[in-house]
Structure formats: C-alpha cells, structure tokens
Scaffold this motif. Structure first.
Motif, PDB file in Angstrom:
ATOM      1  N   PRO A 255       9.164  21.147   5.092  1.00 33.60           N
ATOM      2  CA  PRO A 255       8.496  19.953   5.608  1.00 33.60           C
ATOM      3  C   PRO A 255       8.078  19.005   4.501  1.00 33.60           C
ATOM      4  N   LYS A 256       8.120  17.700   4.808  1.00 29.90           N
ATOM      5  CA  LYS A 256       7.659  16.672   3.880  1.00 29.90           C
ATOM      6  C   LYS A 256       6.881  15.629   4.675  1.00 29.90           C
ATOM      7  N   ILE A 257       5.637  15.407   4.292  1.00 29.67           N
ATOM      8  CA  ILE A 257       4.805  14.412   4.963  1.00 29.67           C
ATOM      9  C   ILE A 257       5.312  13.026   4.590  1.00 29.67           C
ATOM     10  N   SER A 258       5.437  12.149   5.598  1.00 29.93           N
ATOM     11  CA  SER A 258       5.926  10.797   5.346  1.00 29.93           C
ATOM     12  C   SER A 258       4.966   9.775   5.932  1.00 29.93           C
ATOM     13  N   ASP A 259       5.309   8.501   5.739  1.00 26.25           N
ATOM     14  CA  ASP A 259       4.597   7.354   6.302  1.00 26.25           C
ATOM     15  C   ASP A 259       3.195   7.208   5.732  1.00 26.25           C
ATOM     16  N   PHE A 260       3.107   6.512   4.602  1.00 25.14           N
ATOM     17  CA  PHE A 260       1.823   6.286   3.944  1.00 25.14           C
ATOM     18  C   PHE A 260       1.360   4.837   4.078  1.00 25.14           C
ATOM     19  N   GLY A 261       1.960   4.120   5.042  1.00 27.64           N
ATOM     20  CA  GLY A 261       1.565   2.729   5.236  1.00 27.64           C
ATOM     21  C   GLY A 261       0.129   2.578   5.685  1.00 27.64           C
TER      22      GLY A 261
ATOM     23  N   GLY B  69       8.497   6.538  17.227  1.00 19.85           N
ATOM     24  CA  GLY B  69       9.473   7.543  17.593  1.00 19.85           C
ATOM     25  C   GLY B  69      10.668   7.545  16.700  1.00 19.85           C
ATOM     26  N   ASN B  70      10.561   7.002  15.488  1.00 18.95           N
ATOM     27  CA  ASN B  70      11.682   6.973  14.564  1.00 18.95           C
ATOM     28  C   ASN B  70      11.744   8.254  13.780  1.00 18.95           C
ATOM     29  N   ASP B  71      12.679   8.301  12.856  1.00 15.99           N
ATOM     30  CA  ASP B  71      12.939   9.543  12.153  1.00 15.99           C
ATOM     31  C   ASP B  71      12.398   9.553  10.736  1.00 15.99           C
ATOM     32  N   VAL B  72      11.922   8.408  10.247  1.00 21.63           N
ATOM     33  CA  VAL B  72      11.461   8.426   8.870  1.00 21.63           C
ATOM     34  C   VAL B  72      10.008   8.001   8.816  1.00 21.63           C
ATOM     35  N   THR B  73       9.670   6.823   8.353  1.00 23.09           N
ATOM     36  CA  THR B  73       8.273   6.552   8.048  1.00 23.09           C
ATOM     37  C   THR B  73       7.768   5.260   8.663  1.00 23.09           C
ATOM     38  N   ILE B  74       7.637   5.230   9.970  1.00 22.99           N
ATOM     39  CA  ILE B  74       7.105   4.061  10.651  1.00 22.99           C
ATOM     40  C   ILE B  74       5.970   4.511  11.557  1.00 22.99           C
ATOM     41  N   SER B  75       4.858   3.800  11.546  1.00 25.69           N
ATOM     42  CA  SER B  75       3.699   4.210  12.337  1.00 25.69           C
ATOM     43  C   SER B  75       3.341   3.182  13.378  1.00 25.69           C
ATOM     44  N   MET B  76       2.331   3.485  14.152  1.00 24.21           N
ATOM     45  CA  MET B  76       1.871   2.623  15.233  1.00 24.21           C
ATOM     46  C   MET B  76       0.476   2.126  14.918  1.00 24.21           C
TER      47      MET B  76
ATOM     48  N   ASN C 132       0.828  -1.198   0.000  1.00 23.45           N
ATOM     49  CA  ASN C 132       0.000   0.000   0.000  1.00 23.45           C
ATOM     50  C   ASN C 132       0.873   1.262   0.000  1.00 23.45           C
ATOM     51  N   GLU C 133       1.911   1.240   0.831  1.00 24.03           N
ATOM     52  CA  GLU C 133       2.778   2.412   0.912  1.00 24.03           C
ATOM     53  C   GLU C 133       3.496   2.645  -0.407  1.00 24.03           C
ATOM     54  N   VAL C 134       4.005   1.571  -1.023  1.00 23.09           N
ATOM     55  CA  VAL C 134       4.679   1.714  -2.312  1.00 23.09           C
ATOM     56  C   VAL C 134       3.707   2.186  -3.374  1.00 23.09           C
ATOM     57  N   ARG C 135       2.524   1.563  -3.414  1.00 22.28           N
ATOM     58  CA  ARG C 135       1.542   1.885  -4.449  1.00 22.28           C
ATOM     59  C   ARG C 135       1.124   3.350  -4.402  1.00 22.28           C
ATOM     60  N   LEU C 136       0.919   3.851  -3.173  1.00 24.75           N
ATOM     61  CA  LEU C 136       0.431   5.214  -3.040  1.00 24.75           C
ATOM     62  C   LEU C 136       1.516   6.246  -3.299  1.00 24.75           C
ATOM     63  N   ILE C 137       2.613   6.092  -2.580  1.00 21.02           N
ATOM     64  CA  ILE C 137       3.609   7.149  -2.632  1.00 21.02           C
ATOM     65  C   ILE C 137       4.285   7.211  -3.993  1.00 21.02           C
ATOM     66  N   ALA C 138       4.283   6.096  -4.732  1.00 24.06           N
ATOM     67  CA  ALA C 138       4.863   6.116  -6.071  1.00 24.06           C
ATOM     68  C   ALA C 138       4.090   7.036  -6.997  1.00 24.06           C
ATOM     69  N   LYS C 139       2.810   7.227  -6.719  1.00 23.31           N
ATOM     70  CA  LYS C 139       1.976   8.062  -7.580  1.00 23.31           C
ATOM     71  C   LYS C 139       1.984   9.533  -7.164  1.00 23.31           C
ATOM     72  N   LEU C 140       2.538   9.824  -5.989  1.00 21.54           N
ATOM     73  CA  LEU C 140       2.418  11.168  -5.441  1.00 21.54           C
ATOM     74  C   LEU C 140       3.696  11.959  -5.688  1.00 21.54           C
ATOM     75  N   GLN C 141       3.547  13.128  -6.241  1.00 26.76           N
ATOM     76  CA  GLN C 141       4.698  13.989  -6.485  1.00 26.76           C
ATOM     77  C   GLN C 141       4.352  15.407  -6.043  1.00 26.76           C
ATOM     78  N   HIS C 142       4.891  15.794  -4.905  1.00 31.23           N
ATOM     79  CA  HIS C 142       4.639  17.123  -4.366  1.00 31.23           C
ATOM     80  C   HIS C 142       5.820  17.504  -3.491  1.00 31.23           C
ATOM     81  N   ARG C 143       6.160  18.779  -3.489  1.00 32.05           N
ATOM     82  CA  ARG C 143       7.348  19.217  -2.757  1.00 32.05           C
ATOM     83  C   ARG C 143       7.221  19.025  -1.256  1.00 32.05           C
ATOM     84  N   ASN C 144       5.992  18.841  -0.761  1.00 32.50           N
ATOM     85  CA  ASN C 144       5.797  18.646   0.677  1.00 32.50           C
ATOM     86  C   ASN C 144       5.448  17.211   1.034  1.00 32.50           C
ATOM     87  N   LEU C 145       5.774  16.274   0.148  1.00 34.28           N
ATOM     88  CA  LEU C 145       5.643  14.851   0.423  1.00 34.28           C
ATOM     89  C   LEU C 145       7.002  14.200   0.240  1.00 34.28           C
TER      90      LEU C 145
END
Length: 834
Positions: free
Chosen positions: A657-663, A823-830, A561-574
């Motif tokens: 800023p860049k929004i991360s974690d699309f899982g 509490g990580n620095d990139v894209t991991i959620s709870m 899901n994360e790969v499928r979504l973020i691969a389609k998204l192109q924005h300077r704040n993502l």
C-alpha cells in the motif's frame, strides 16, 4: 463422512444386485423392467431406471457402478420421462432397442436403426467404457452406440465431431437443471465451417471458443499439452472431423457441460470418495466469446487496466464505451483508411488465441512467408497466421473481414499478423538494432556527457550558494528551498533542516506524448479535480499523470501544497512524485504508476475481493498505519492527511500500500496539538466528528479515518453500507456486535480459511479504539502500529464511537461513504463545504 456414505451406497448396490435381475447382455429373449439392471462385464457401469430428486418421473440411464454417488453419464429418454414404474427396455422384432411402457404399446424411445439386415437378430451390451452398443449377431457389427448420441458428459474414447457423409454430429448438451435432464441451452460442439474449431454455445450463440486445432491442442486450450492422463486423437479428413480423448491409465475421468455454461473436467479420487476438478472453462473475462468486440485483443494480464485493446491499425468504435470499460462495440480501422495501398505490411501480435476461424481460409501447402505474400495480394485479407504449431509454423490461415475473439496468453499462444496501412506501419516497426561497436560508443559517450554535465551543475550550485552567503551572511542556506513548478516556483520557509529535493519539471509535450495525447484509452479515472492518465516515457518507465481540470476546485494553492509536501516525503508506504508540469493553462502532477490501482477496487468488488486474503489485507492495513505514523511523527514535517480513505490507498505490483493525495494535507508545528479551519475537506464517512462539525483537525482525525479504513479492510464493506435493513453504519454495526460479543459477523466471509479469527477480532477492537467519539480517547498512530505488530499486548476496551447511527437527512449523513466523488485511481479528492 464420505467413507460412511460410500459404505451405505455399496451395501445398497449389493442389495439391488441380489433382489434385481442383473443382465450382462440384452437380447430378444429378455427384457429389462424397472428395478432390473444391465451391468458391464467389469462392473464399471450400470444401466437401469431411476428418478431425479423428488420427482416420480423415471429415466433409463447409465451411471458409474463403483462411485459412491450416482453420477449419470448418459440418458436414453431425457426428453420423454416415464411416469411411474411401468417402463421396460427390450429389443423389438426389427432389431431396435426400444423403451416402452408395459401398460401399453406406446414407444417412449428407440434406437431407430434402419437396416437391410433386419432379418438377423441383435444384442445390446453395456461396455466397461460406458458405451451401450447394439450389435448384429451374425457379423458382430455395431449398428448403433450411445457414444454417437452423448448427453452432457464426455467420457474417454467418446468422440465429438461430425461424420461428413452421414451427417451424424456428436456434441454435448447441458441439462436444464440438476433435476431436469431435458436438453438445456448450452452445447459443446465442433463447427466445421471455415477452418474447423470447437465452441461452447449458450442460447444458440458462441459463449467460449476452444479454437482451431494447432497440431497438439486447441488454440484456446493451452493446458492441453499438460493433460498427461490422455492420448488425444484429432481426425480431419474427407470422411470425418472429430476429437477423442483416450485415458492412458485406469483413471475415472469425465468432462461435463453444465446448465450455467461451464465446461468441467474432473477425475474421481477413490480415497477421498469425491470428484476432483482439474480444468474448467471459461476461466476469466477474456475467455468469453467476443468480449472486446471485433478487431480487438483481450489481455486479462493487464493488471489494473482495461483488458481490451484494439489490434494494430484499429481504434475504438465508441471511445465513450471504452472509457466506461465496455469494449463490446469493438474497433474500426483508424481514420477509416483502407488497406489496399502501396507500402502496407503486417504487425505481429504475439502469444494469442487466433481469431474466430469460421470465416478463415486454410491452405496447407503454403509456408508462413508464402502465406504473407498471399494475404498481401488480396485486398480483403486482414490477417494471417500459421495453422499449425507442430509442423514448424507451416500451413497457412488467412482471415477476411473482422477479427473476432482474439486474446493474449502469458506463456503460450500463436503469432497473428495483422495487416496495416503504410501510415500505421512505422508506429509498430522496431528500430533496427545498431552494431555492437556503435552501441558501445554511444554508451561511453552518454556516460561521459552525464558526468561532465553533473560536474558543471554541481559547480554552478556551489557558486550560487557562496554568492547567496556573501550577500546575506545572516541566512543559512539550509533554511529555505525552492521547488520548481514550471515557470513558477514555490518558496518553502519551513524549518526542515536538510534533505529538500527539487521536483523535476516535465514539458507539456513530453507528458502529452507519454499519454498518447491524453487519449481516452490511457485514462485511469476521473475525480473532482480532473482526470488521471497512464503514460509511458521514452525509456519505458510507466507514470501516472494527474491532470487538473481547468474548472477544477483544486486551485494553485492546493496544487502547490501537494507538490511542496510530497516532495519532502520519502517512505515506502507513500506514493512517490516524479515531477510536475505547469505550462500554459495546464497543471499536472506526475507520479509513479501503481498497476493495482486503489484499495477500494479490491475491497468492494464481488470478484476482486477474493484476491487479497487475510494475510495480505493485514499487511495492507499495517503498511497504511506505518505510512501515517511517518506523516505524524517520523517525517521532518508533522502532516495531517485529512483525506485518508480506501480510494486514496494505491497498491503496487506486489500489493504493497501507498498513501496518496496530499492536496488536502496540512502541516502542523511540532508543538501544535490541533488546528481550526473554516473549510472542511475530505470525504464523509471517514471524517472524525470534531473535524466534520467543528472544523478541528489533528493527527487524531487521521486516526479516526484509519479506524474506519481498518474496519472496511476486515469486513470488505463500505462504511456507508446498511446492515439487516437497519440505519447502522459499518462503525455502528461493529460496535453493536462488539457489545454483544459477536464480532465474528464483521469478518468478510470471502476470506475463508485464510483468515486468522483471533487476529481479525483483535483488529476489529483496534479499529473501534480508533473511531471512539472523543479524540483524546483515541490512540496515536505509534500505539496503533505497536498494537498491530504485537499480538500479546492486552488491548483496552473501546468506548462508544461517533456516528453509531446514520442520519436520514441529506447533508447530515456524516458517516456514509456512498461512492465518494474521488472515485479515481490515483490522487484526486473531494471538497465538501461545512
């Protein structure tokens, strides 16, 4: 106010001069009693009796005559104050300057000069330099001076250092407190052992190291080359080792070591009637002595990373501690390999403060090449460097044993050459440069090869497209796309018309090599789904690798899901995905590396929160709003993020800023208002009430999360923080203050004058509009972006938010965010169950 204070002080001084006995010199015929003054000839300095604070204790000291505040630069009896006003300063029959109490013969303090010429009279005089001198009258020889016994202040033309023959050691010692001049626990002195250096001590151990003398400066004070108001004199000979700063002009300047362990240099600005500080130490974490332990290098410019690294040939003594960002244990030889074998050599570490020289040996007759040969012949030699910067790199310093307190500078510093074994040396040796013709040939061949390959792949793609059309003419080639994920692929049957892009596949070996085989030193953080590592590709590009744990709660579904979504998204704040890796039992996502980590590391850290001022915080909030607007409205898919929070907002080198974690993100149809789920995911404290309690998610759920985030950006506090010992969350706290008309208390005080009060209050109102209890009352993100960008638009009044009060029952505390598991620095959620 300062002018009025200065005028009052001048009038008081004039009154004292009129009613007091004012002397220029002190001899055996007169005495200075409490209330009398000894003034320098140019009226620059005054010596008299005084008290500190509300104490009745009296001291004899020297202070500036022309400064509107009593700035004491020297004290005679700092350890033995006099009670009351019974003190007197005079010259005794032996020619010594003595301080005693008039009510008795008790001597409180004395110059205690032993002289064979005691039959000759002496005179005391206060100089315009601030130096109190005792002179033998018959030959005008100075037999004692206060400059040889400094307290906490270094004045121009005062020496720090050692007279080798007499053992006289001149150093600074802090006061115990601003109202207690008794010697404190901090001192600043020259250490003559090994190769001479200057250190600041606290509690008897090194606290900050100015370093060794390089010919123009101390190695740990690169700013010395810009101290234009001083002539600096360093003496190193059999008689003496000392440093003296001579003022070039008439500037009133001083350096003080204070009770907290800080050195401060300042000048007096007469127009503003105040001291202006122009230098201080220690400045950053790497200034503290031995911050990273032995055999390490501290680099404070490693933005967003751990500042400690091991020197070449060394590895962390305790990898666990280094993972926890505690480098105090330092580093040891990699693999325990000794360094006295054939084929070994040296690796240059550039722009550093060279290590502690107390155990270093200096040979001023050797040049740098001879220094290298000398070190190589000695099995116990661990490193060498040039002792001097001013003599073209001549003179030799050699270290034995551990290398302690090395740090990096950006535009200054010396080169340190660290000894490594034959196995380690190739890892640091640069590939020899190719000839210009060979380089040109390689570039040309590479370009031609790339063009041919691109043409071949393009032709192959056209052929496949035609074949697909011929087999199924009813299906357009624009209605399906394939995203390659290792040996598998995810078919996307969305209605996205065009613009799909394939996600590059990374080999496991490539990712492992880039992350130094997933070394603990490369780990950026850890969350509920695994760890995130920093990597560097062969071409120098930095990457962030999200490596899912084999026991991760995020399965293949969320990964795809994360790969499928973020691969389609192109924005300077993502955040931008670079590729992925699914090989054996590994699942990894490769993202662009963002050096400033996540927003929460700045907002909720007492030190780092000072870095983003109000303008930068507002820009970050606006950027996040634009990124959400793109997800909700402007992207080809309507996406609900479902886990928007400060730790999922990453910051690039420019703090964009860049929004991360699309899982956990979810795709909604264009005509779909909301969706239901039987599994609630995300982080409590950022969840909207309808989603947390009923599983109903919509774009308004993200709006609620943004409102919480906006209030955190303004306040610098987590939503889960308590206020004034009440159970109110940040949202509830802001709401209560809004009702009272006192929202200014929400604003983070650390932003100081950078904060535009009206703009901040407007943002608080926008935040409260976003966290209103009912989803229909909340604005959409297009309205939020419009409100943020147009300060003249009148805002509606917010209604009562959800979660005004925090529940006291565990599990029902939906408004808290007490350090979320991500509490990580990139894209991991709870993941949270309902």
């Amino acid at each position: 106010m300062n002018t009025e204070k200065g005028l009052v002080y001048a009038l008081l001084l004039l009154f004292l001069l009129q009613v007091s006995t004012c002397l220029n010199i002190l001899n055996q015929n007169n005495t200075i009693k409490d209330g009398d003054l000894l003034v320098s000839s140019g009226k620059m300095f005054t010596l008299d009796f005084f008290s500190l604070g509300n104490s009745s204790h009296r001291y004899v000291g020297i202070w500036y005559s022309q400064i509107s505040e009593q700035t004491v630069v020297w004290l005679a009896n700092r350890e033995r104050p006099i009670s009351g006003t019974s003190g007197a300063l005079s010259i005794d029959s032996d020619g010594n300057l003595v301080l005693h109490e008039t009510s008795g013969s008790f001597i409180v303090w004395s110059t205690n000069v032993s002289s064979v010429l005691s039959n000759y009279s002496t005179t005391a005089q206060l100089m315009d330099s601030g130096n109190l001198i005792l002179v033998q009258d018959f030959n005008e020889r100075v037999i004692w001076q206060s400059f040889d016994y400094p307290t906490d202040t270094l004045l121009p033309f005062m020496k720090l250092g050692l007279k080798r023959k007499t053992g006289l050691n001149r150093f600074l010692t802090s006061w115990k407190s601003p109202e207690d001049p008794t010697p404190g626990n901090c001192s600043y002195r020259i250490d003559p052992t090994g190769y001479t250096q200057l250190l600041l001590y606290k509690d008897g151990v090194p606290y900050w190291r100015a370093g060794s003398w390089t010919g123009d400066r101390w190695s740990g004070v690169p700013e010395m080359t810009r101290f234009y108001i001083f002539n600096i004199s360093f003496v190193y000979d059999p008689e003496e080792v000392s440093i003296m700063y001579g003022a070039i002009n008439a500037s009133i300047t001083r350096m003080v070591v204070n009770e907290s362990g800080s050195l401060r240099r300042s000048t007096w600005h007469d127009q503003d009637r105040r001291w202006i500080e122009f230098w201080f130490a220690p400045k950053d974490q790497c200034d503290y002595y031995g911050k990273c332990g032995p055999n390490s290098n501290c680099n404070p410019y490693n933005t967003g990373q751990f500042e400690c690294t091991c020197l070449p040939g060394f590895e962390p003594k305790s990898p666990t501690d280094w993972y926890l960002r505690d480098g105090s244990a330092g580093c040891i030889r990699r693999g325990g390999v000794s360094v006295c074998r054939s084929g070994e050599g040296f690796v240059r570490v550039a722009r550093v403060k060279v290590p502690d020289t107390s155990k270093a040996l200096a040979n001023m007759s050797l040049n740098l090449k001879e220094c290298e040969e000398e070190c190589l012949r000695d099995c116990s030699c661990t490193a060498y460097a040039s002792a001097s910067e001013s003599l073209g790199g001549s003179e030799c310093l050699i270290w034995h044993g551990n290398l302690v307190d090395t740090r990096t500078y950006t535009d200054s510093g010396q080169d340190l050459y660290v000894r490594v074994d034959a196995i380690e040396l190739p890892r640091h040796r640069k590939t020899r440069s190719l000839s210009q013709k060979a380089m040109v040939a390689i570039i040309v061949v590479s370009i031609l090869t790339a063009l041919l390959l691109a043409g071949f792949l393009y032709g192959l793609a056209i052929k496949k497209r035609k074949d697909r059309r011929s087999h199924n003419p009813q299906v357009s080639d624009m209605t399906s796309s394939t995203y390659f994920i290792g040996p598998q692929c995810v078919k996307d049957r969305s209605d996205e018309p065009r613009g799909n892009r394939d996600v590059p596949l990374f080999d496991l070996s490539t990712v492992a090599s880039a992350t130094n085989n997933f070394s603990v030193l490369n780990k950026l953080g850890r969350g509920g789904f695994g760890s995130v590592y920093k990597g560097v590709m062969d071409n120098g590009m930095e990457i962030a690798v999200k490596r899912l744990s084999k026991h991760s709660g995020q399965g293949v579904k969320e990964f795809k899901n994360e790969v499928r979504l973020i691969a389609k998204l192109q924005h300077r704040n993502l955040v931008r995905i670079l590729g992925c890796c699914v090989e054996e039992d590994e699942k990894m996502l490769i993202y662009e590396y963002l050096p400033n980590k996540s927003l929460d590391t700045f907002l909720f850290d007492k030190t780092k929160r000072l870095l983003p001022d109000w303008r930068k915080r507002f820009e970050i909030a606006s950027g996040v709003a634009r990124g959400l607007l793109y997800l909700h409205q402007d992207s080809r898919l309507q996406i609900i993020h479902r886990d928007l929070k400060a730790s999922n907002i990453l910051l690039d080198a420019a703090m964009n800023p860049k929004i991360s974690d699309f899982g956990m993100a979810r795709v909604c149809g264009r005509d779909q208002i909301r969706g239901n789920t039987n599994r609630v995911v995300g982080t409590y404290g950022y969840m909207s009430p309808e989603y947390a309690m009923e599983g109903i998610s919509s774009i308004k759920s993200d709006v609620y999360s943004f409102g919480v985030l906006l209030l955190e950006v303004i306040s610098g506090k987590r939503n889960g923080a308590y206020y004034h010992e009440s159970p109110s969350s940040l949202v509830g706290h802001a709401w209560e203050l809004w009702k009272e008309g006192n929202c200014e208390d929400v604003i983070d005080e650390s932003m100081g004058d950078s904060c535009t009060k009206e703009e901040a209050l407007r943002c608080i109102q926008i935040g409260l509009l976003c966290v209103q209890e009912f989803a229909d009352d909340r604005p959409d993100m297009s309205t939020v972006v419009f409100m943020l960008a147009n300060k003249d638009v009148v805002l509606p009044s917010p209604k009562r938010p959800a979660y005004v009060f925090k529940s006291k029952h565990h599990g029902a505390n939906l408004s808290t965010n007490d350090k979320p598991a991500s509490g990580n620095d990139v894209t991991i959620s709870m993941l949270e169950g309902r």
